[in-house]
Structure formats: structure tokens, C-alpha cells
Design an enzyme around this catalytic site. Structure first.
Site, PDB file in Angstrom:
ATOM      1  N   ASP A   1      35.368  46.670  50.546  1.00 56.26           N
ATOM      2  CA  ASP A   1      36.424  47.629  49.963  1.00 56.26           C
ATOM      3  C   ASP A   1      37.828  47.118  50.235  1.00 56.26           C
ATOM      4  O   ASP A   1      38.349  47.559  51.307  1.00 56.26           O
ATOM      5  CB  ASP A   1      36.102  49.139  49.969  1.00 56.26           C
TER       6      ASP A   1
ATOM      7  N   PHE B   1      37.279  56.441  50.005  1.00 57.85           N
ATOM      8  CA  PHE B   1      36.982  56.880  51.255  1.00 57.85           C
ATOM      9  C   PHE B   1      35.462  56.666  51.468  1.00 57.85           C
ATOM     10  O   PHE B   1      34.736  56.978  50.350  1.00 57.85           O
ATOM     11  CB  PHE B   1      37.360  58.149  51.790  1.00 57.85           C
ATOM     12  N   GLY B   2      34.822  56.602  52.537  1.00 56.88           N
ATOM     13  CA  GLY B   2      33.491  56.930  52.755  1.00 56.88           C
ATOM     14  C   GLY B   2      32.881  58.299  52.810  1.00 56.88           C
ATOM     15  O   GLY B   2      33.793  59.151  52.988  1.00 56.88           O
TER      16      GLY B   2
ATOM     17  N   ASP C   1      27.569  52.224  44.033  1.00 58.97           N
ATOM     18  CA  ASP C   1      28.364  52.144  45.200  1.00 58.97           C
ATOM     19  C   ASP C   1      28.567  53.629  45.504  1.00 58.97           C
ATOM     20  O   ASP C   1      29.586  54.374  44.572  1.00 58.97           O
ATOM     21  CB  ASP C   1      29.453  51.327  44.895  1.00 58.97           C
TER      22      ASP C   1
END
Length: 200
Positions: A34, A141-142, A173
Site C-alpha cells: 500500500d 489504514f488497516g 482488499d
């Protein structure tokens, strides 16, 4: 056969070399980066230099997911540092021009569709696309919550691909995990991108 990619966004940055070997050993099919510039999304991640250095530690394909403004300025840079898949967000560039350029560079041309972007917005360019990433969270952001209506979006895209006999893979994703992976496969996903569920 569904493929699995590992997104390193949530991984331990001091341990990338060992993690890449681990990812290879558990038979993953590729690495997802990313790329963030602090403008298109409010976060920073992965310079070309880091990716180039990691290219020495694995033979797995690299996907550069360009979550940045003006991605056309950096396409060559990420190809040259070892990325064979380039993913663009259509709202950040002249998507038709850049897809044609990716084809000319002989790399996989990939497009990421944010939760608020409709499939119809890229319909005219489907013939230039090799892979479409359905974002099941918002980019940046994860560890976000999976957006449930993404299943319907995947199913609709799969129907369009089959109906038009297109050679396009569907990736997902965002909050992919063992809990939802089979549902995603059933909906039509070809490539699962695992992030925080893999490393946390």
C-alpha cells in the site's frame, strides 16, 4: 484456484526479510504494498527504496497499490523497483491513458474501486484492465471493519466479467480473514489480500 497475497501494511517493519520467507513458506502467491503519500489518504507507507531492497528477498510478484495523488509520476519508478502489478485508483488520474501505458510496459494493469466508487465508473475501460481490487474498507489504514455490502459488489462485477467474456481477476482488499474468505470466494473473488489478520 484462489490466490493469496500478503499486504505488509500491518507487518513489523523491522522484520520484513524474515516475514517474506515465512509468506513464501506458507504458499502465498504475492506481496501487496500500500503506497501512501499522506495526500490521497492520510497516512504514509512504502517508499520505492524499501520495495527495491525487499525485491532481493523473494521471487513472489509485487503489487504496488498506488494510494497517492498524481500516480502517473511514479508508475515507472515502481515498475523499475520490481513491481509487476500496478494498481491505480481511477479518481486520481486519467485512468484510460495510464491503463494503456501499463499495457505498453507489459505489467499487470490493476484498478482499485473504493467503497463509494461504482463499477459503472470504469465500465468503459474494462478491456484495458487485468485485475480489479474491490476495496472492502476505505483506503489508508488497516484494522477497519469489513463493509458487508461488498459481497454484492463482487457478485455484480463477476457477472459483468462473465457476461462480457473478459479476462479480469477480482481481488479483495480490506479485513480479509479466515472468517470471511470462503464467502468472498463464493461471491467470485480470485485473489484474497490478507493484512492485519495475517500479522496480528
Amino acid at each position: 484456484m484462489t490466490k493469496r497475497f500478503a499486504s505488509l501494511l500491518s507487518a513489523d517493519a523491522g522484520n520484513y526479510k524474515e516475514l517474506l520467507k515465512k509468506i513464501e513458506n506458507i504458499n502465498f502467491d504475492g506481496i501487496h504494498f500500500d503506497i501512501m503519500d499522506g495526500h490521497f489518504v492520510k497516512n504514509f507507507a512504502f517508499s520505492p527504496g524499501i520495495i527495491k531492497s525487499l525485491r532481493n528477498y523473494t521471487i513472489l510478484p509485487f503489487n504496488a497499490h498506488l494510494e497517492i495523488e498524481n500516480p502517473s509520476d511514479f508508475i515507472d519508478t515502481f515498475i523499475d523497483c520490481g513491481c509487476s502489478i500496478i494498481t491505480l485508483h481511477p479518481q486520481t488520474c486519467n485512468i484510460e491513458r495510464e491503463l494503456r501505458y501499463l499495457r505498453a510496459r507489459n505489467v499487470t494493469a490493476s484498478v482499485a474501486i473504493d467503497p463509494d466508487i461504482k463499477i459503472s465508473e470504469i465500465f468503459n475501460y474494462l478491456g484495458l484492465i487485468d485485475n480489479i481490487i474491490i476495496m472492502t474498507v476505505y483506503p489508508g489504514f488497516g484494522k477497519q471493519k469489513f463493509i458487508e455490502n461488498s459481497f454484492e459488489k463482487i457478485k455484480n462485477l463477476k457477472e459483468i466479467i462473465i457476461k462480457n467474456k473478459l479476462n479480469i481477476t477480482i481481488s479483495v482488499d480490506g479485513s480479509v480473514s479466515k472468517q470471511n474468505e470462503q464467502l468472498l470466494i463464493n461471491a467470485g473473488c480470485d485473489i484474497l489480500i490478507y493484512g492485519s489478520s495475517l500479522f496480528n
